[in-house]
Design a protein around this motif. Structure first.
Motif, PDB file in Angstrom:
ATOM      1  N   LYS A 123       0.825  -1.205   0.000  1.00  0.00           N
ATOM      2  CA  LYS A 123       0.000   0.000   0.000  1.00  0.00           C
ATOM      3  C   LYS A 123       0.861   1.259   0.000  1.00  0.00           C
ATOM      4  CE  LYS A 123      -3.893  -2.183   2.420  1.00  0.00           C
ATOM      5  NZ  LYS A 123      -4.748  -2.162   3.629  1.00  0.00           N
ATOM      6  N   SER A 124       2.042   1.154   0.564  1.00  0.00           N
ATOM      7  CA  SER A 124       2.924   2.313   0.643  1.00  0.00           C
ATOM      8  C   SER A 124       4.362   1.846   0.536  1.00  0.00           C
ATOM      9  CB  SER A 124       2.722   3.060   1.971  1.00  0.00           C
ATOM     10  OG  SER A 124       3.752   3.991   2.180  1.00  0.00           O
ATOM     11  N   LYS A 125       4.989   2.117  -0.614  1.00  0.00           N
ATOM     12  CA  LYS A 125       6.382   1.736  -0.785  1.00  0.00           C
ATOM     13  C   LYS A 125       7.279   2.466   0.211  1.00  0.00           C
ATOM     14  CE  LYS A 125       6.266  -1.095  -4.345  1.00  0.00           C
ATOM     15  NZ  LYS A 125       6.789  -2.461  -4.301  1.00  0.00           N
ATOM     16  N   SER A 126       7.036   3.771   0.360  1.00  0.00           N
ATOM     17  CA  SER A 126       7.877   4.546   1.273  1.00  0.00           C
ATOM     18  C   SER A 126       7.680   4.087   2.707  1.00  0.00           C
ATOM     19  CB  SER A 126       7.573   6.041   1.143  1.00  0.00           C
ATOM     20  OG  SER A 126       6.209   6.313   1.431  1.00  0.00           O
ATOM     21  N   GLY A 127       6.434   3.763   3.077  1.00  0.00           N
ATOM     22  CA  GLY A 127       6.170   3.266   4.422  1.00  0.00           C
ATOM     23  C   GLY A 127       6.828   1.939   4.675  1.00  0.00           C
ATOM     24  N   ALA A 173      14.538   8.855  -4.355  1.00  0.00           N
ATOM     25  CA  ALA A 173      15.299   8.447  -5.543  1.00  0.00           C
ATOM     26  C   ALA A 173      14.578   7.333  -6.291  1.00  0.00           C
ATOM     27  CB  ALA A 173      16.702   8.015  -5.139  1.00  0.00           C
ATOM     28  N   ALA A 174      13.994   6.383  -5.546  1.00  0.00           N
ATOM     29  CA  ALA A 174      13.256   5.283  -6.178  1.00  0.00           C
ATOM     30  C   ALA A 174      12.050   5.801  -6.942  1.00  0.00           C
ATOM     31  CB  ALA A 174      12.819   4.271  -5.117  1.00  0.00           C
ATOM     32  N   ARG A 175      11.401   6.824  -6.415  1.00  0.00           N
ATOM     33  CA  ARG A 175      10.254   7.416  -7.100  1.00  0.00           C
ATOM     34  C   ARG A 175      10.678   8.137  -8.377  1.00  0.00           C
ATOM     35  NH1 ARG A 175       7.476  10.374  -1.915  1.00  0.00           N
ATOM     36  NH2 ARG A 175       6.469   8.548  -0.978  1.00  0.00           N
ATOM     37  N   LYS A 176      11.801   8.819  -8.293  1.00  0.00           N
ATOM     38  CA  LYS A 176      12.244   9.620  -9.433  1.00  0.00           C
ATOM     39  C   LYS A 176      12.806   8.756 -10.548  1.00  0.00           C
ATOM     40  CE  LYS A 176      12.871  13.750 -11.187  1.00  0.00           C
ATOM     41  NZ  LYS A 176      11.745  14.673 -11.390  1.00  0.00           N
ATOM     42  N   PHE A 177      13.449   7.641 -10.190  1.00  0.00           N
ATOM     43  CA  PHE A 177      14.086   6.780 -11.187  1.00  0.00           C
ATOM     44  C   PHE A 177      13.576   5.342 -11.063  1.00  0.00           C
ATOM     45  CE2 PHE A 177      17.289   9.989  -9.841  1.00  0.00           C
ATOM     46  CZ  PHE A 177      17.307  10.746 -11.013  1.00  0.00           C
ATOM     47  N   PRO A 178      12.281   5.121 -11.266  1.00  0.00           N
ATOM     48  CA  PRO A 178      11.714   3.782 -11.048  1.00  0.00           C
ATOM     49  C   PRO A 178      12.191   2.739 -12.053  1.00  0.00           C
ATOM     50  CG  PRO A 178      10.091   5.216 -12.045  1.00  0.00           C
ATOM     51  CD  PRO A 178      11.253   6.081 -11.701  1.00  0.00           C
ATOM     52  N   THR A 179      12.757   3.155 -13.190  1.00  0.00           N
ATOM     53  CA  THR A 179      13.183   2.190 -14.209  1.00  0.00           C
ATOM     54  C   THR A 179      14.696   2.033 -14.276  1.00  0.00           C
ATOM     55  OG1 THR A 179      13.285   3.907 -15.933  1.00  0.00           O
ATOM     56  CG2 THR A 179      11.180   2.777 -15.614  1.00  0.00           C
ATOM     57  N   SER A 180      15.418   2.596 -13.307  1.00  0.00           N
ATOM     58  CA  SER A 180      16.879   2.581 -13.379  1.00  0.00           C
ATOM     59  C   SER A 180      17.513   1.323 -12.800  1.00  0.00           C
ATOM     60  CB  SER A 180      17.446   3.815 -12.664  1.00  0.00           C
ATOM     61  OG  SER A 180      17.090   4.989 -13.357  1.00  0.00           O
ATOM     62  N   GLY A 181      16.763   0.559 -12.034  1.00  0.00           N
ATOM     63  CA  GLY A 181      17.311  -0.660 -11.466  1.00  0.00           C
ATOM     64  C   GLY A 181      17.926  -0.455 -10.090  1.00  0.00           C
ATOM     65  N   ALA A 182      18.438  -1.563  -9.527  1.00  0.00           N
ATOM     66  CA  ALA A 182      18.924  -1.546  -8.149  1.00  0.00           C
ATOM     67  C   ALA A 182      20.264  -0.841  -7.998  1.00  0.00           C
ATOM     68  CB  ALA A 182      19.041  -2.981  -7.630  1.00  0.00           C
ATOM     69  N   TRP A 183      20.976  -0.557  -9.107  1.00  0.00           N
ATOM     70  CA  TRP A 183      22.270   0.098  -8.990  1.00  0.00           C
ATOM     71  C   TRP A 183      22.145   1.481  -8.354  1.00  0.00           C
ATOM     72  CZ3 TRP A 183      23.743   4.737 -11.143  1.00  0.00           C
ATOM     73  CH2 TRP A 183      22.914   5.280 -12.124  1.00  0.00           C
ATOM     74  N   VAL A 184      20.974   2.118  -8.504  1.00  0.00           N
ATOM     75  CA  VAL A 184      20.754   3.419  -7.872  1.00  0.00           C
ATOM     76  C   VAL A 184      20.841   3.290  -6.359  1.00  0.00           C
ATOM     77  CG1 VAL A 184      19.046   5.240  -7.446  1.00  0.00           C
ATOM     78  CG2 VAL A 184      19.409   4.390  -9.765  1.00  0.00           C
ATOM     79  N   VAL A 195       4.597  11.973  -8.542  1.00  0.00           N
ATOM     80  CA  VAL A 195       3.504  11.755  -7.604  1.00  0.00           C
ATOM     81  C   VAL A 195       3.995  10.835  -6.507  1.00  0.00           C
ATOM     82  CG1 VAL A 195       1.151  10.896  -7.298  1.00  0.00           C
ATOM     83  CG2 VAL A 195       1.826  12.016  -9.442  1.00  0.00           C
ATOM     84  N   PRO A 196       3.912  11.233  -5.225  1.00  0.00           N
ATOM     85  CA  PRO A 196       4.457  10.421  -4.134  1.00  0.00           C
ATOM     86  C   PRO A 196       3.858   9.038  -4.094  1.00  0.00           C
ATOM     87  CG  PRO A 196       3.921  12.636  -3.360  1.00  0.00           C
ATOM     88  CD  PRO A 196       3.361  12.504  -4.740  1.00  0.00           C
ATOM     89  N   GLY A 197       4.764   8.080  -4.022  1.00  0.00           N
ATOM     90  CA  GLY A 197       4.322   6.694  -3.779  1.00  0.00           C
ATOM     91  C   GLY A 197       3.834   5.963  -4.993  1.00  0.00           C
ATOM     92  N   LYS A 198       3.725   6.626  -6.166  1.00  0.00           N
ATOM     93  CA  LYS A 198       3.150   5.946  -7.310  1.00  0.00           C
ATOM     94  C   LYS A 198       4.207   5.214  -8.116  1.00  0.00           C
ATOM     95  CE  LYS A 198      -0.938   7.403  -6.277  1.00  0.00           C
ATOM     96  NZ  LYS A 198      -1.923   6.467  -5.725  1.00  0.00           N
ATOM     97  N   ILE A 199       4.886   4.314  -7.466  1.00  0.00           N
ATOM     98  CA  ILE A 199       5.849   3.474  -8.174  1.00  0.00           C
ATOM     99  C   ILE A 199       5.376   2.022  -8.167  1.00  0.00           C
ATOM    100  CG2 ILE A 199       7.815   4.957  -7.671  1.00  0.00           C
ATOM    101  CD1 ILE A 199       8.575   3.081  -5.439  1.00  0.00           C
ATOM    102  N   ASP A 200       4.092   1.858  -7.847  1.00  0.00           N
ATOM    103  CA  ASP A 200       3.561   0.495  -7.787  1.00  0.00           C
ATOM    104  C   ASP A 200       2.987   0.063  -9.133  1.00  0.00           C
ATOM    105  OD1 ASP A 200       2.180   0.646  -4.422  1.00  0.00           O
ATOM    106  OD2 ASP A 200       4.209   0.784  -5.195  1.00  0.00           O
ATOM    107  N   GLY A 201       2.941   0.976 -10.085  1.00  0.00           N
ATOM    108  CA  GLY A 201       2.287   0.651 -11.334  1.00  0.00           C
ATOM    109  C   GLY A 201       3.197  -0.020 -12.335  1.00  0.00           C
ATOM    110  N   ALA A 202       4.368  -0.465 -11.886  1.00  0.00           N
ATOM    111  CA  ALA A 202       5.290  -1.121 -12.816  1.00  0.00           C
ATOM    112  C   ALA A 202       4.713  -2.446 -13.284  1.00  0.00           C
ATOM    113  CB  ALA A 202       6.626  -1.358 -12.123  1.00  0.00           C
ATOM    114  N   GLU A 203       5.071  -2.798 -14.508  1.00  0.00           N
ATOM    115  CA  GLU A 203       4.599  -4.063 -15.057  1.00  0.00           C
ATOM    116  C   GLU A 203       5.240  -5.215 -14.318  1.00  0.00           C
ATOM    117  OE1 GLU A 203       5.335  -4.431 -19.170  1.00  0.00           O
ATOM    118  OE2 GLU A 203       4.839  -6.554 -19.227  1.00  0.00           O
ATOM    119  N   ARG A 204       4.463  -6.165 -13.899  1.00  0.00           N
ATOM    120  CA  ARG A 204       4.981  -7.330 -13.197  1.00  0.00           C
ATOM    121  C   ARG A 204       4.537  -8.582 -13.930  1.00  0.00           C
ATOM    122  NH1 ARG A 204       3.478  -3.935  -8.842  1.00  0.00           N
ATOM    123  NH2 ARG A 204       5.237  -3.458  -7.490  1.00  0.00           N
ATOM    124  N   ARG A 205       5.340  -9.585 -13.824  1.00  0.00           N
ATOM    125  CA  ARG A 205       4.933 -10.859 -14.420  1.00  0.00           C
ATOM    126  C   ARG A 205       5.554 -11.996 -13.637  1.00  0.00           C
ATOM    127  NH1 ARG A 205       8.539 -11.725 -19.914  1.00  0.00           N
ATOM    128  NH2 ARG A 205      10.564 -11.716 -18.865  1.00  0.00           N
TER     129      ARG A 205
END
Length: 419
Positions: free
Chosen positions: A149-153, A342-353, A409-419
């Motif tokens: 429900k909350s990535k930052s939390g 940083a995770a919110r700003k660069f959601p597609t950069s990977g874990a190296w960030v 938008v705060p917290g909206k990094i949950d919309g990534a495509e998952r499979r």
């Protein structure tokens, strides 16, 4: 879109991701043990083995270098590695390092040939390297847990267990030495091996997702040299210094200014500082995105700056000690909060960030306390804190700049495509 790959689809269907979160909690609590154990037991080592104060500094330096080496290695290759294998490797090394720390000094060959110090150094290198690996791995594993429900939390709550782990480590280890004797220190270290072993079992069983970065070297370079990333690196660099200076010197301050014993100073100073950190991180973990992380970081960094000034300039020791402890609350989110933005700003950069930011935080957590130590030796503790107030001030400026640039938008990094 970011692609999240399940490393074990069968496990995902069978087990809850709560097990994943529990594994990360056990891992970060273990980090608190390996970061604190040498400092907590060093007085006992001085008494039992004739160690000198400078040797503690060498332990701290070697710990930092080993951890930094792990950070650098994983930054270069983390997006090509299995999160599960790396997590299992890290906690296995941690258990081995703690076991070696406890057992090697008991061997007759080690004791009789004056090899206790190098044996302990070897153990320190092993568990410090594992701590660097864990620091890099745990955040992206937590961040990739779906349906949060909350990535930052979730990240703040997970990081709160570093503080709670530190509290338990300080209290349990100090009381063990006081009541059972310094000569029995080996046994408390062996008891702490239970944490990485628990994490080992959990990481073996739990479902783990991973984020695969989009783009190649060019895209990474674009992210690395973006103004936002540079400000984030500066923010976590100064956050590491703000947290570590106060955490390391609050015990010394308690002893010098108030005349507390070592055990009392550890519990009252470092212990209460960690309690305040745990309360703040747990509170944000519960509230999650109901609070604006950027605004929270600006506020907390400014309050940390004010508290450093209080410690530096207020001549009443009890007031200064309260300010030291309160700083545990205000600086608690500066590190994990920077990871969140940083995770919110660069959601597609990977874990190296996350790995790169961990390097910056570790550098700040090493360079600034060392500098503060030199100032304390030449000018006194209060002057050292006064000068060190520039560190949270720079952190404050960095977060003001991040707040102005952050349009995500705060917290909206949950919309990534998952499979």
């Amino acid at each position: 879109m970011t692609e999240i790959i399940d490393e074990n689809a069968a496990l995902k269907k069978q087990r809850s991701y709560r097990l994943t979160f529990a594994a990360c909690i056990a891992g970060i609590a273990n980090q608190a043990v390996v970061a604190s154990i040498i400092a907590l037991l060093f007085t006992s080592f001085m008494k039992l083995y004739g160690f000198e104060v400078w040797q503690l500094g060498v332990f701290v330096g070697v710990n930092f270098i080993a951890q930094l080496v792990a950070d650098v290695i994983l930054t270069a290759c983390i997006d090509r590695l299995s999160y599960r294998k790396m997590a299992i490797t890290s906690v296995s090394l941690s258990a081995a390092g703690l076991a070696l720390l406890a057992l090697l000094p008991m061997l007759p060959f080690i004791k009789n040939n004056g090899l206790v110090y190098p044996a302990m150094m070897l153990a320190t290198v092993i568990f410090a390297f594992s701590g660097g690996m864990l620091e890099v791995m745990i955040t992206p594993i937590t961040d990739a847990i779906p349906d949060s429900k909350s990535k930052s939390g979730a990240l703040a709550m997970m990081h709160s267990f570093y503080a709670w782990g530190q509290v338990i480590t300080i209290v349990a280890t100090s009381l063990f030495v006081v009541f059972l004797g310094a000569e029995n220190w080996h046994y408390i270290v062996l008891i702490w091996c239970a944490l990485p072993l628990t994490a080992l079992v959990l990481f073996t069983l739990c479902p783990i997702n991973r984020v695969v970065a989009e783009g190649g070297v060019k895209e990474k370079g674009k992210t690395l040299f973006s103004p936002y990333m540079i400000f984030a690196m500066l923010a976590i660099f100064t956050a590491g210094g703000t947290e570590t200076i106060m955490n390391q010197y609050v015990t010394t301050f308690s002893q010098v200014s108030l005349g507390f014993s070592k055990a009392t100073s550890d519990i009252v100073g470092m212990g209460l500082f960690a309690v305040m950190m745990g309360i703040a991180r747990s509170g944000y973990g519960i509230l999650g995105d109901r609070l604006n992380m950027n605004v929270t970081l600006v506020t907390c960094s400014f309050l940390s700056f004010v508290l450093y000034l209080v410690v530096g300039f207020v001549p009443v020791p009890w007031v200064a000690l309260v300010a030291c402890i309160a700083c545990g609350f205000t600086c608690s989110l500066l590190w994990p909060g920077t990871l969140v933005v940083a995770a919110r700003k660069f959601p597609t950069s990977g874990a190296w960030v996350f790995a790169l930011l961990a390097i910056c935080g570790d550098l700040g957590g090493s360079i600034f306390p060392t500098a503060a130590g030199f100032f304390a030796d030449s000018l006194g503790l209060n002057a050292a804190f006064a000068i060190s107030s520039l560190i949270p001030l720079v952190c404050f400026v960095s977060h003001v700049l991040l707040l102005r640039k952050d349009k995500a938008v705060p917290g909206k990094i949950d919309g990534a495509e998952r499979r």
